[in-house]
Design an enzyme around this catalytic site. Structure first.
Site, PDB file in Angstrom:
ATOM      1  CG  ASN A   1      -0.113   7.062  -2.488  1.00  0.00           C
ATOM      2  OD1 ASN A   1      -0.771   7.763  -1.721  1.00  0.00           O
ATOM      3  ND2 ASN A   1      -0.636   6.048  -3.141  1.00  0.00           N
TER       4      ASN A   1
ATOM      5  CE1 TYR B   1      -3.752   6.603  -9.710  1.00  0.00           C
ATOM      6  CE2 TYR B   1      -5.637   8.087  -9.540  1.00  0.00           C
ATOM      7  CZ  TYR B   1      -4.934   6.980  -9.103  1.00  0.00           C
ATOM      8  OH  TYR B   1      -5.417   6.249  -8.043  1.00  0.00           O
TER       9      TYR B   1
ATOM     10  CG  HIS C   1      -0.612  -2.043 -10.424  1.00  0.00           C
ATOM     11  ND1 HIS C   1      -1.398  -3.009 -11.025  1.00  0.00           N
ATOM     12  CD2 HIS C   1       0.653  -2.549 -10.453  1.00  0.00           C
ATOM     13  CE1 HIS C   1      -0.652  -4.024 -11.406  1.00  0.00           C
ATOM     14  NE2 HIS C   1       0.593  -3.767 -11.060  1.00  0.00           N
ATOM     15  CG  ASP C   2      -3.740   3.956  -6.110  1.00  0.00           C
ATOM     16  OD1 ASP C   2      -4.029   4.472  -7.211  1.00  0.00           O
ATOM     17  OD2 ASP C   2      -4.184   4.383  -5.022  1.00  0.00           O
ATOM     18  CB  ALA C   3       3.059   3.830  -6.245  1.00  0.00           C
TER      19      ALA C   3
END
Length: 429
Positions: free
Chosen positions: A303, A255, A297-299
């Site tokens: 990924n 992140y 939102h988790d890209a």
């Protein structure tokens, strides 16, 4: 004394992964380096005779393994430390993402003629596996099964011939990834299935997927883009790596707000590695816009992946596409900033411009593409939702996603159409 695993790429032994005083070490084999067609294992592990230390080795090899609770459960199954990448790869590193296989010294990879060892499953056995996965990720420890995929969500490499689903055994390549529902969130199978189908309808070339139901249990079956069938009908591996692996970033730093890659680094990677890079840059730009507009939102950097064909690379098909913004228990922050903003509701015209300029795209060209996607996505989503062929009609989660898309697209169109009047007070999911 060092412990070793032999690293195979496709059907060739290319090097050795060693554990020396609790530190990972990777070295390419001299035979591999002497070959004119020798390819790198990772863009972060260049061809060289010298070995790579733990700092350089762990991002790629650790990046092959599951994360979080899945990793802890697998470690418990084998009674090893969850921090011991080497031991985990020893146990489950037989079928990984890309064309990588790790074997004990002296073992050989299955030849193409032998590489079709599949345990076909009945519907009852599939349901039993769905029940078992939360407690035994990757079916760790099952006889003949050595499977690994990165990520924190339950998933399983499988083989599907269109009519049957089976487990690849003894080094046989898988063809699909089976993803069951996330137990703590509503209808994630339909959510991801719809988002991938929408990406396909928007001509963004995602991984191909289909929602399946067996004895009342849903799961998503995703065709692996890193597996192909050759002229003889044998499944073969293609090599790939995610952006964290390619950038030499360990999985726990994926992140941006934890020090992981940002969008500028991602675009720089694609520009540096792919040839010709311009089409790949534009595809990645589309992926970023799409993720923002559907509320994924988790890209993060794991990924996105590069897919290798020989010594060249292209951007891998879109995957792990889930509208997380519809779930109030999940963070409203995007994994990577657009401009200087983590929250979509705060992304103004100037932030899109900041992002576009930072990744080397002209503002006018970028705005035109953002507007085109924002205008075409809502009607495309509604058409997909109502299509009888896809079966998404009547699902509450799909209606939530479509409403969110309509809100986000409308806001984006208004802001980009009137850039001088940034509307700070508007709210949107």
């Amino acid at each position: 004394m060092a412990r070793e695993l032999e690293v195979w790429l496709f059907a060739e032994r290319i090097g050795t992964l060693a554990l020396i005083e609790d530190r990972l070490n990777f070295r390419y084999s001299p035979d591999w380096l002497s070959r004119p067609d020798a390819a790198t294992l990772s863009s972060s592990l260049h061809l060289q005779a010298e070995s790579f230390d733990d700092h350089h080795t762990r991002p790629f090899f650790g990046g092959l393994l599951p994360e979080g609770q899945l990793r802890r459960l697998i470690a418990q199954q084998f009674q090893v430390s969850s921090q011991n990448d080497f031991a985990l790869l020893d146990h489950i590193g037989g079928e990984c993402a890309g064309a990588v296989t790790l074997l004990e010294p002296g073992q050989s990879l299955s030849s193409p003629g032998q590489g079709d060892d599949v345990q076909w499953l009945s519907e009852e056995e599939i349901v039993a596996i769905l029940d078992e996965l939360p407690h035994r990720p990757m079916l760790a420890g099952k006889d003949g099964v050595r499977l690994s995929l990165a990520g924190t969500q339950d998933k399983l490499p499988v083989v599907s011939d269109g009519a049957r689903i089976g487990l690849p055994r003894n080094g046989s390549p898988s063809s699909h990834i089976l993803k069951p529902a996330i137990r703590t969130l509503m209808d994630t199978v339909t959510n991801e299935g719809f988002c991938l189908a929408l990406a396909e309808a928007m001509q963004l070339k995602p991984a191909k997927s289909q929602v399946h139901s067996v004895l009342g249990r849903q799961f998503l079956l995703i065709e692996r883009y890193d597996r192909v069938v050759d002229a003889q009908g044998q499944r073969q591996r293609l090599h790939q790596e995610d952006f964290c692996q390619a950038l030499g970033v360990v999985p726990e730093m994926k992140y941006q707000n934890e020090g992981g890659p940002d969008l500028v680094q991602c675009f720089d990677l694609v520009r540096r590695i792919t040839r010709p890079s311009a089409p790949q840059i534009l595809r990645l730009f589309d992926y970023v816009i799409f993720n923002a507009l559907i509320g994924n939102h988790d890209a993060h950097a794991k990924n996105f992946s590069l897919l290798y064909a020989g010594k060249s690379a292209i951007l891998a098909p879109f995957y792990d596409v889930l509208s997380t913004a519809i779930y109030p228990t999940l963070t409203p922050k995007m994994a990577m900033k657009i401009g200087s903003k983590y929250k979509f509701s705060e992304v103004q015209t100037r932030h899109w411009d900041q992002f576009s300029e930072a990744v080397g795209l002209g503002k006018a060209q970028a705005r035109k593409r953002i507007l085109a996607l924002a205008k075409s996505m809502p009607p495309t989503a509604r058409e997909l939702q109502s299509s009888r062929e896809h079966g998404f009609a009547g699902h509450a989660v799909v209606e939530q996603i479509v409403i969110l898309i309509e809100q986000r697209c409308a806001l984006t169109v208004r802001r980009l159409s009137a850039p001088a009047a940034d509307m700070e007070d508007e709210t949107v999911l």
